[in-house]
Design an enzyme around this catalytic site. Structure first.
Site, PDB file in Angstrom:
ATOM      1  N   GLU A 150      32.985 -76.897 -14.099  1.00  0.00           N
ATOM      2  CA  GLU A 150      31.816 -76.893 -13.203  1.00  0.00           C
ATOM      3  C   GLU A 150      31.132 -78.259 -13.128  1.00  0.00           C
ATOM      4  O   GLU A 150      29.954 -78.398 -13.492  1.00  0.00           O
ATOM      5  CB  GLU A 150      30.820 -75.810 -13.609  1.00  0.00           C
ATOM      6  CG  GLU A 150      31.374 -74.411 -13.450  1.00  0.00           C
ATOM      7  CD  GLU A 150      30.332 -73.318 -13.637  1.00  0.00           C
ATOM      8  OE1 GLU A 150      29.309 -73.565 -14.292  1.00  0.00           O
ATOM      9  OE2 GLU A 150      30.557 -72.210 -13.126  1.00  0.00           O
ATOM     10  N   GLU A 306      36.245 -67.515 -12.635  1.00  0.00           N
ATOM     11  CA  GLU A 306      35.332 -66.764 -13.504  1.00  0.00           C
ATOM     12  C   GLU A 306      34.553 -65.731 -12.700  1.00  0.00           C
ATOM     13  O   GLU A 306      34.103 -66.008 -11.590  1.00  0.00           O
ATOM     14  CB  GLU A 306      34.276 -67.690 -14.135  1.00  0.00           C
ATOM     15  CG  GLU A 306      34.775 -68.725 -15.089  1.00  0.00           C
ATOM     16  CD  GLU A 306      33.624 -69.597 -15.628  1.00  0.00           C
ATOM     17  OE1 GLU A 306      32.464 -69.139 -15.609  1.00  0.00           O
ATOM     18  OE2 GLU A 306      33.898 -70.733 -16.033  1.00  0.00           O
TER      19      GLU A 306
HETATM   20  C1  GLA Z   1      29.685 -70.840 -16.010  1.00  0.00           C
HETATM   21  C2  GLA Z   1      30.550 -71.578 -17.001  1.00  0.00           C
HETATM   22  C3  GLA Z   1      31.008 -70.726 -18.135  1.00  0.00           C
HETATM   23  C4  GLA Z   1      29.944 -69.763 -18.576  1.00  0.00           C
HETATM   24  C5  GLA Z   1      29.480 -68.947 -17.404  1.00  0.00           C
HETATM   25  C6  GLA Z   1      28.460 -67.919 -17.771  1.00  0.00           C
HETATM   26  O1  GLA Z   1      30.354 -70.385 -14.923  1.00  0.00           O
HETATM   27  O2  GLA Z   1      31.648 -72.216 -16.411  1.00  0.00           O
HETATM   28  O3  GLA Z   1      31.376 -71.602 -19.184  1.00  0.00           O
HETATM   29  O4  GLA Z   1      28.885 -70.460 -19.118  1.00  0.00           O
HETATM   30  O5  GLA Z   1      28.906 -69.809 -16.482  1.00  0.00           O
HETATM   31  O6  GLA Z   1      28.077 -67.143 -16.663  1.00  0.00           O
END
Ligand code: GLA
Ligand code: ZN
Length: 671
Positions: A150, A306
């Site tokens: 991210e 995710e």
């Molecule tokens: C982000 C991060 C993860 C985690 C999630 C939690 O997307 O990439 O490492 O922290 O949030 O929702």
């Protein structure tokens, strides 16, 4: 149809076994198998583990994790671990940390904390990526590289300031060109030397994080920051490529995240991946919009890197996903173009800020949970879902323009109304197409428009070079174009296109906007369509003169009563609709109905339904995803009666209904 990137639907997620003792690992593997997972994303935040000090690398634990997963033939998404810096690096080289908008230099802590222009950070990030690729690049089970995590945020340190000047010199060549682009003779801000340029933070042109005295410099800083992080990505990618020429490389994105110009980024990425975390009250149309945007970046299937199996921890209110919701959301994701379904996280951590974040394995450590059962069921379905879905397309005839420069410029602009928000405006238009089951692709300003019949460009505030020409050609050859208030106003430096709004769009819209009124919360105008129907105007109200266009609706209040608010202009073989205000949804629907009719665009189904229906197609077949995100029980559209549901292999009978979160996936072979 795109050649699928993976041989199977990846079904897995972020897995951090290094937080646990070894006996837990073997439990994990047993539970993963039970839940039908087939992949794991590892090493995302393990820099401190694999490089305990400046001189020392230690891959022994990672070797073990990879061995364990390889033995079970799990697909591995391998992180490069560079999104959280190890403590030793901060201690020895404090400049690796970011400086915030207030000018405060940050110390060791949190994550996503590297200054993108720190040479030390770059050196070690490059090195660790290369070492990982050297060690694991030829492991057949490593199916994807996950660079960093991210990417996001901004740094305002002195180092970045120096790099910014270099970036500017490259872009503008002369200081005169820069003064002109930023309109620096205003307030006597003219600069004579490159080193007089200072970073636009709260100590200089920044009024607060969202507001600036000189949008030119602030927009350029956004571009510079997005480019700088992209350089970080490319640097790691290229380091991986030294040893591994084949495995696809990605980094996980965040939907409509503001700070990075994703259309530019994806040109450097093999596959788009993204993290979907709607809040409990995010409209389903907004979730669908995010998926469509992510797919549109490359116009190819993407990875859902995710999602949470149940709840998040970082929202103000972290509601559980209700029974069936995670499954329905997963199919919605797939319907809009996902070729993987991955979770954060596979096992719930015991401490720090994510201990209340949902996981496949709960703190109870058993398979006897509702969430685990739902994951197991979905996994079984994915296994037997026809592999043909992998790589299949989402065909569309409707394009919505989306552009990060425009996003930044529109929201930096001072006046006329502080409540004007880019994503909100785009979503108001997207919502119409979502409700109608008309598929949409997002198009950046430089993409070819020839495959579309309808282009919608809400708040196309910034019209960059070449855009006028492309749109003119599109409309002239018979396309339908919809735009509206706050469009055609500025060029790429945020300086106004002179000669009357909407500048370069004026001729094809056939109107001139003389003034723009701002309506405060609680204020509104009334409007009336030619057929007598009434509507409401809020936020901004253009005072419009007709040139060649005809009026579809006029204001019926305020001092500009009886003047046009919505117009239509025949131009070449096509038409331009101009919507001069923010409309109530019913009125917006009415205008977009007209535009859809003019463009001869058809929904996926003729039958009206509140179900979400999306198709993906491959060479010979069409896959219909039919989803119920409403609270009502809804009938299955008649066209699907008699067809076979791929999830149950059952023929769909008459009187079939869908309850909330019910899903059917139906295959139709083309004749
Ligand atoms: C982000 C991060 C993860 C985690 C999630 C939690 O997307 O990439 O490492 O922290 O949030 O929702
Ligand atoms: Zn910096």
């Amino acid at each position: 149809m795109t050649k699928p990137v993976f041989d199977r639907f990846l079904y897995g997620g972020d897995y951090n076994p290094n937080q646990w003792e070894r006996e837990v690992w073997s439990e994990d593997i047993e539970l993963f198998k039970e839940s039908n997972l087939n992949s794991a994303t590892i090493n995302v935040f393990s820099w401190a583990k694999i490089q305990p000090s400046e001189e020392e690398y230690d891959f022994s634990e990672l070797d073990e994790i990879i061995d364990m997963l390889t033995k079970e033939d799990y697909d591995i998404v391998l992180g490069t671990a560079t999104a959280a810096l190890p403590a030793w690096m901060f201690k020895k080289y404090p400049e690796v940390g970011r400086t915030d908008f207030q000018g405060r230099q940050h110390r060791f802590g949190q994550r996503h904390n590297a200054c993108p222009n720190s040479l030390i950070y770059q050196k070690y990030a490059r090195k660790i990526s290369e070492k990982l690729a050297e060690r694991y690049g030829d492991n057949e089970n490593v199916v994807c590289w996950h660079v960093n995590n991210e990417y996001g945020g901004e740094c305002f340190c002195e180092n970045c300031e120096k790099q910014f000047r270099v970036w500017l010199k490259n872009k503008y060549k002369t200081i005169d060109a820069l003064n002109k682009a930023w309109n620096m003779h205003f307030w006597g801000h003219t600069v004579y030397e490159w080193d007089e340029i200072v970073i636009p933070n709260e100590l200089s042109e920044g009024i607060d994080y969202d507001n600036t005295a000189f949008s030119g410099i602030s927009i350029d800083y956004r571009r510079f920051n997005s480019d700088g992080m992209l350089e970080n990505f490319k640097m790691e990618r290229d380091a991986i490529r030294i040893h591994d020429q084949e495995t696809p490389i990605t980094t996980n994105m965040m939907g409509t995240y503001k700070l990075l110009d994703y259309f530019k980024w994806v040109k450097e990425m093999d596959i788009v991946s993204w993290d979907n975390y709607p809040a409990f009250d995010t409209p389903w149309s907004k979730v669908a919009m995010d998926h469509d945007l992510m797919r549109s970046l490359k116009n190819q299937p993407f990875m859902l890197m995710e999602q949470t199996p149940s709840q998040q921890n970082w929202q103000p209110y972290n509601s559980l996903k209700k029974p069936g919701q995670m499954r329905a959301q997963s199919y919605q994701t797939m319907a809009h173009g996902a070729d993987t379904i991955q979770f954060f996280q596979l096992r719930r951590t015991i401490g720090a800020c994510e201990k209340f974040h949902g996981a496949v394995i709960a703190h109870a450590g058993t398979s006897d949970t509702r969430v685990f059962r739902e994951i197991t069921q979905l996994g079984a379905e994915l296994k037997q879902l026809d592999k043909n879905i992998l790589g299949s397309d989402n065909p569309t005839k409707v394009g919505i323009m989306f552009d990060w420069d425009n996003y930044w410029a529109l929201e930096y602009t001072s006046g006329p109304n502080k409540d004007l928000k880019y994503i909100d405006q785009i979503h108001q238009y997207y919502r119409y197409f979502y409700d109608q089951n008309i598929p949409v692709e997002f198009v950046p300003m430089d993409r070819d428009l020839s495959k579309f019949d309808l282009i919608v460009a809400p708040v196309l505030y910034m019209v960059k070079e070449g855009v006028q020409e492309r749109l003119t050609e599109f409309v002239k050859r018979g396309g339908t174009f919809v735009t509206g208030f706050m469009s055609g106003i500025v060029d790429e430096s945020d300086n106004v296109h002179l000669g009357g709004y909407p500048g370069p769009l004026r001729e094809m819209a056939g109107i001139w906007v003389e003034e723009i009124d701002a309506l405060a919360p609680g204020q509104s105008n009334t409007i009336q369509f030619k057929d007598g129907e009434k509507g409401v105007s809020t936020l901004l109200a253009d005072v419009i003169h007709l040139e060649k266009a005809e009026s579809i609706a006029n204001y019926s209040s305020n001092f500009y009563t009886e003047t046009p608010v919505i117009t239509k202009n025949n131009y070449g073989n096509g038409q331009t609709f101009y919507i001069g205000t923010e409309l109530n949804p019913e009125s917006l629907d009415k205008v977009l109905d007209m535009a859809v009719e003019s463009a001869k665009v058809t929904p996926i189904l003729e039958e009206k339904t509140k179900l979400e229906v999306i198709t993906r197609t491959n060479n010979g077949s069409e896959f219909y995803f039919v989803l119920n995100f409403t609270e009502e029980e809804l009938p299955l559209p008649s066209t699907f009666i008699g067809a076979t549901d791929l999830l149950t292999n059952e023929k769909l009978k008459e009187k079939t209904t869908l309850k909330q979160y019910d899903v059917y996936v139906i295959k139709k072979d083309r004749e």
